[in-house]
Design a protein around this motif. Structure first.
Motif, PDB file in Angstrom:
ATOM      1  N   LEU A 185       0.800  -1.230   0.000  1.00 30.02           N
ATOM      2  CA  LEU A 185       0.000   0.000   0.000  1.00 30.02           C
ATOM      3  C   LEU A 185       0.833   1.280   0.000  1.00 30.02           C
ATOM      4  N   LEU A 186       2.047   1.233   0.531  1.00 27.89           N
ATOM      5  CA  LEU A 186       2.855   2.452   0.627  1.00 27.89           C
ATOM      6  C   LEU A 186       4.040   2.458  -0.328  1.00 27.89           C
ATOM      7  N   ASP A 187       4.144   1.439  -1.153  1.00 25.50           N
ATOM      8  CA  ASP A 187       5.173   1.365  -2.190  1.00 25.50           C
ATOM      9  C   ASP A 187       6.591   1.385  -1.619  1.00 25.50           C
ATOM     10  N   PHE A 188       6.776   0.755  -0.467  1.00 24.24           N
ATOM     11  CA  PHE A 188       8.114   0.615   0.103  1.00 24.24           C
ATOM     12  C   PHE A 188       8.840  -0.540  -0.583  1.00 24.24           C
ATOM     13  N   SER A 189      10.171  -0.447  -0.630  1.00 28.67           N
ATOM     14  CA  SER A 189      10.943  -1.623  -1.026  1.00 28.67           C
ATOM     15  C   SER A 189      10.858  -2.655   0.094  1.00 28.67           C
ATOM     16  N   TRP A 190      11.128  -3.937  -0.232  1.00 31.71           N
ATOM     17  CA  TRP A 190      10.997  -4.966   0.793  1.00 31.71           C
ATOM     18  C   TRP A 190      11.941  -4.734   1.972  1.00 31.71           C
ATOM     19  N   PRO A 191      13.215  -4.416   1.757  1.00 34.23           N
ATOM     20  CA  PRO A 191      14.088  -4.160   2.922  1.00 34.23           C
ATOM     21  C   PRO A 191      13.600  -2.990   3.775  1.00 34.23           C
ATOM     22  N   PHE A 192      13.147  -1.914   3.106  1.00 36.31           N
ATOM     23  CA  PHE A 192      12.674  -0.752   3.864  1.00 36.31           C
ATOM     24  C   PHE A 192      11.377  -1.089   4.595  1.00 36.31           C
ATOM     25  N   ALA A 193      10.498  -1.857   3.960  1.00 34.81           N
ATOM     26  CA  ALA A 193       9.242  -2.256   4.613  1.00 34.81           C
ATOM     27  C   ALA A 193       9.529  -3.137   5.823  1.00 34.81           C
ATOM     28  N   LEU A 194      10.494  -4.036   5.706  1.00 33.18           N
ATOM     29  CA  LEU A 194      10.866  -4.868   6.851  1.00 33.18           C
ATOM     30  C   LEU A 194      11.452  -4.022   7.977  1.00 33.18           C
ATOM     31  N   LEU A 195      12.218  -3.000   7.616  1.00 31.01           N
ATOM     32  CA  LEU A 195      12.784  -2.105   8.627  1.00 31.01           C
ATOM     33  C   LEU A 195      11.675  -1.388   9.398  1.00 31.01           C
ATOM     34  N   VAL A 196      10.695  -0.864   8.675  1.00 31.01           N
ATOM     35  CA  VAL A 196       9.574  -0.198   9.338  1.00 31.01           C
ATOM     36  C   VAL A 196       8.837  -1.180  10.253  1.00 31.01           C
ATOM     37  N   GLY A 197       8.605  -2.390   9.758  1.00 32.70           N
ATOM     38  CA  GLY A 197       7.929  -3.393  10.570  1.00 32.70           C
ATOM     39  C   GLY A 197       8.705  -3.732  11.834  1.00 32.70           C
ATOM     40  N   ALA A 198      10.024  -3.846  11.707  1.00 34.78           N
ATOM     41  CA  ALA A 198      10.847  -4.161  12.880  1.00 34.78           C
ATOM     42  C   ALA A 198      10.821  -3.036  13.907  1.00 34.78           C
ATOM     43  N   VAL A 199      10.858  -1.804  13.450  1.00 28.60           N
ATOM     44  CA  VAL A 199      10.900  -0.661  14.371  1.00 28.60           C
ATOM     45  C   VAL A 199       9.615  -0.562  15.188  1.00 28.60           C
ATOM     46  N   VAL A 200       8.459  -0.783  14.550  1.00 23.20           N
ATOM     47  CA  VAL A 200       7.189  -0.562  15.249  1.00 23.20           C
ATOM     48  C   VAL A 200       6.698  -1.791  16.009  1.00 23.20           C
ATOM     49  N   THR A 201       7.368  -2.924  15.845  1.00 27.14           N
ATOM     50  CA  THR A 201       6.858  -4.171  16.425  1.00 27.14           C
ATOM     51  C   THR A 201       7.080  -4.265  17.924  1.00 27.14           C
ATOM     52  N   SER A 202       8.211  -3.800  18.416  1.00 32.32           N
ATOM     53  CA  SER A 202       8.587  -4.030  19.814  1.00 32.32           C
ATOM     54  C   SER A 202       7.645  -3.306  20.764  1.00 32.32           C
ATOM     55  N   THR A 203       7.130  -4.051  21.757  1.00 31.96           N
ATOM     56  CA  THR A 203       6.354  -3.417  22.820  1.00 31.96           C
ATOM     57  C   THR A 203       7.303  -2.800  23.836  1.00 31.96           C
ATOM     58  N   ASP A 204       6.803  -1.848  24.606  1.00 25.41           N
ATOM     59  CA  ASP A 204       7.659  -1.064  25.499  1.00 25.41           C
ATOM     60  C   ASP A 204       7.502  -1.529  26.938  1.00 25.41           C
ATOM     61  N   ALA A 205       8.618  -1.887  27.565  1.00 20.19           N
ATOM     62  CA  ALA A 205       8.577  -2.394  28.935  1.00 20.19           C
ATOM     63  C   ALA A 205       8.019  -1.362  29.902  1.00 20.19           C
ATOM     64  N   ALA A 206       8.468  -0.118  29.792  1.00 15.48           N
ATOM     65  CA  ALA A 206       8.015   0.913  30.727  1.00 15.48           C
ATOM     66  C   ALA A 206       6.516   1.132  30.631  1.00 15.48           C
ATOM     67  N   ALA A 207       5.981   1.191  29.404  1.00 18.26           N
ATOM     68  CA  ALA A 207       4.546   1.411  29.221  1.00 18.26           C
ATOM     69  C   ALA A 207       3.737   0.225  29.733  1.00 18.26           C
ATOM     70  N   VAL A 208       4.212  -0.987  29.454  1.00 18.01           N
ATOM     71  CA  VAL A 208       3.481  -2.187  29.885  1.00 18.01           C
ATOM     72  C   VAL A 208       3.481  -2.297  31.400  1.00 18.01           C
ATOM     73  N   PHE A 209       4.668  -2.143  32.029  1.00 17.06           N
ATOM     74  CA  PHE A 209       4.756  -2.271  33.478  1.00 17.06           C
ATOM     75  C   PHE A 209       3.867  -1.249  34.179  1.00 17.06           C
ATOM     76  N   SER A 210       3.956   0.019  33.757  1.00 17.03           N
ATOM     77  CA  SER A 210       3.231   1.074  34.458  1.00 17.03           C
ATOM     78  C   SER A 210       1.724   0.975  34.263  1.00 17.03           C
ATOM     79  N   SER A 211       1.290   0.467  33.117  1.00 18.62           N
ATOM     80  CA  SER A 211      -0.150   0.413  32.834  1.00 18.62           C
ATOM     81  C   SER A 211      -0.814  -0.818  33.431  1.00 18.62           C
ATOM     82  N   LEU A 212      -0.173  -1.977  33.331  1.00 14.28           N
ATOM     83  CA  LEU A 212      -0.830  -3.220  33.715  1.00 14.28           C
ATOM     84  C   LEU A 212      -0.771  -3.496  35.204  1.00 14.28           C
ATOM     85  N   ARG A 213       0.283  -3.039  35.887  1.00 14.97           N
ATOM     86  CA  ARG A 213       0.418  -3.355  37.307  1.00 14.97           C
ATOM     87  C   ARG A 213      -0.587  -2.605  38.171  1.00 14.97           C
ATOM     88  N   ARG A 214      -1.298  -1.665  37.578  1.00 15.46           N
ATOM     89  CA  ARG A 214      -2.330  -0.951  38.333  1.00 15.46           C
ATOM     90  C   ARG A 214      -3.695  -1.612  38.203  1.00 15.46           C
TER      91      ARG A 214
END
Length: 503
Positions: free
Chosen positions: A112-141
């Motif tokens: 849909l965004l006309d990215f090359s495959w390596p660049f599309a994989l890079l974008v996917g890798a960057v946005v995939t990781s969940t954040d420890a600080a956000a998860v810990f602070s939100s769920l423990r309450r």
């Protein structure tokens, strides 16, 4: 003194104080505090007060350092009793789940965004990781099933490592560096994760053994030494070309569940330092962003973020948890609770530092994704738990002797040691004549703890824990000092105004 240093110290102090107020505000409105810190950084930046900051390399270095502290605190505060049944789901979510999410996002970017495959994989890798600080602070309450929460916490603590390795490999490929077959990259990732795990667990057990046998001169050294061991695990693993992020989290997990001296103080210190790291990191990332570029990133961010939330994340959770006996409602909640935070934004600085073409666009897109979808997911977590009927009845608070729970109870904790020359030796507990709202709740004698009663006598070498109402602490301390100096008769003499009981 140098005026620049003085101004920098003043600004830093004000940032921390404002951030502390923001933390309280975020807690009241149910919004992750990272958004307020990011907003504060943007307000200080070029479109606000005009602070110019474009040092991506420095941001990346400080971001990695902050993530080390945040992951160490995450490991230290995670209870093994809660997570041992969640090891399987957590590990699979942080590996198989990452692969599925990256693949789905990359396909959307290419189609849909006309990215090359390596660049599309890079974008996917960057946005995939969940954040420890956000998860810990939100769920423990929230009152949620412990195994489900533990699975999310383990995922957020472990998935940074494979994602960072993938981002670095793709950045090298996009800048014309040496490329390798996909199976070699996969083998390298597995090897680094395994090596980091061994180093982290090894330093954790070795450090716990050492701290139990050291008699440090000050209690405040124990928290410093514990955190230093976690940092040592990261640096040792990184120097060995293995995953430092896995190492620091697992080292913290081992140390946090070991029987260490002054454990409560260590946990409190780690939580405070991790909060400071989060504040500095989010403000720095807010300074780095250019608001004038963000409108162009809104549409791609909404598309990628929407696919991530509604397609990629559910597919990755299903592929990871179909092998485990987690109810479907809990799988849905895990899918919704994959919060993003500082980690994706820090990861987005790696391609910029490597001078990957189009890397600035990735950074802006990730920034918008984090802001928009953190608001959507963070605010809706309690409602989602109620809708799925997975909210558990309120359970008793874990037994801690840290300052925050005692403050909530209006209580004070005191530790008493009966020295060789103390007149407390041989005194029965009722003879202490403590205030009615103060009591000795535990005695440790010859290394053996027991709950005392009215027939218990204090002996030389005893250590005792006393709990009192905050208003009675001063009176309890006066009586203990008087008896320690003058013996069992000091109490009734002191009530008549014996000057020996004055401070």
């Amino acid at each position: 003194m140098n005026t620049t240093v003085t101004v920098a110290l003043a600004v830093g102090a004000l940032v921390v104080l404002v951030a502390a107020v923001a933390l309280r505000l975020a807690d009241r409105i149910g919004l992750p505090s990272l958004l307020l810190y990011l907003a504060f950084g943007v307000a200080l930046g070029e479109s606000g007060l005009g602070v110019e900051f474009e040092d991506v390399a420095l941001t990346q270095t400080l971001g990695v350092a902050a993530l080390v502290v945040i992951l160490a605190e995450g490991g230290l505060t995670t209870r093994w009793a809660d997570v041992r049944r969640a090891v399987g789901p957590g590990v699979v979510l942080s590996t198989v789940g990452v692969v599925v999410s990256v693949a789905v996002i990359a396909a959307v970017g290419w189609w849909l965004l006309d990215f090359s495959w390596p660049f599309a994989l890079l974008v996917g890798a960057v946005v995939t990781s969940t954040d420890a600080a956000a998860v810990f602070s939100s769920l423990r309450r929230l009152p949620l099933p412990r195994r489900m929460v533990a699975s999310l916490e383990l995922e957020s603590g472990l998935n940074d490592a494979p994602v960072i390795l993938l981002v670095l490999a793709l950045s090298e490929q996009l800048t014309g560096g040496e490329t390798h077959a996909w199976w070699l990259v996969l083998a390298e990732v597995v090897g680094e994760l395994a090596g980091g795990s061994v180093i982290g667990v090894g330093i954790g057990f070795g450090g716990a053994w050492l701290l139990r046998r050291l008699a440090l001169p000050l209690a405040g050294f124990y928290p410093l030494a514990t955190l230093a061991l976690c940092v040592l695990a990261f640096s040792s693993a990184d120097l060995a070309h293995t995953s430092g992020f896995v190492a620091v989290y697992l080292c913290g997990l081992v140390l946090g569940n070991a029987s260490l001296p002054h454990r409560a103080g260590t946990i409190g210190f780690a939580e405070g330092l991790a909060s400071l790291a989060q504040i500095g990191l989010f403000v720095l990332l807010g300074l780095l962003v250019s608001p004038s570029r963000l409108p162009e990133a809104v549409l791609p961010a909404l598309l990628i973020g929407g696919v991530l939330l509604l397609v990629a994340r559910p597919l990755s959770v299903w592929a990871s948890l179909v092998w485990f006996r987690l109810p479907f409602s809990q799988q849905v909640f895990i899918s919704w609770a994959g919060l993003r935070g500082a980690v994706p934004i820090v990861l987005a600085t790696f391609p910029i530092a490597a001078e990957v073409p189009g890397a600035t666009r990735v950074f802006d897109t990730v920034f918008v994704i984090v802001v928009v979808f953190t608001v959507v997911q963070g605010w809706s977590l309690p409602a989602m738990a109620r809708l799925l009927r997975i909210a558990t009845p309120v359970t008793p608070r874990d037994v801690d002797v840290e300052s925050a729970p005692l403050d909530e109870l209006g209580a004070e904790l005191m530790q008493l040691r009966v020295s060789e020359t103390s007149q407390l030796h041989g005194v029965y507990l009722p003879e202490l004549r403590l205030p009615e709202d103060a009591a000795v709740v535990l005695v440790v004698r010859d290394g053996r703890p027991f709950v005392p009663d009215r027939t218990t006598r204090l002996m030389r070498g005893d250590q005792a824990l006393l709990v009192s109402a905050r208003g009675s602490r001063r009176e309890a301390e006066r009586r203990l000092r008087a008896v320690s100096r003058a013996g069992r008769l000091a109490t009734w003499r002191g009530e008549a105004g014996d000057p020996s009981e004055t401070d």
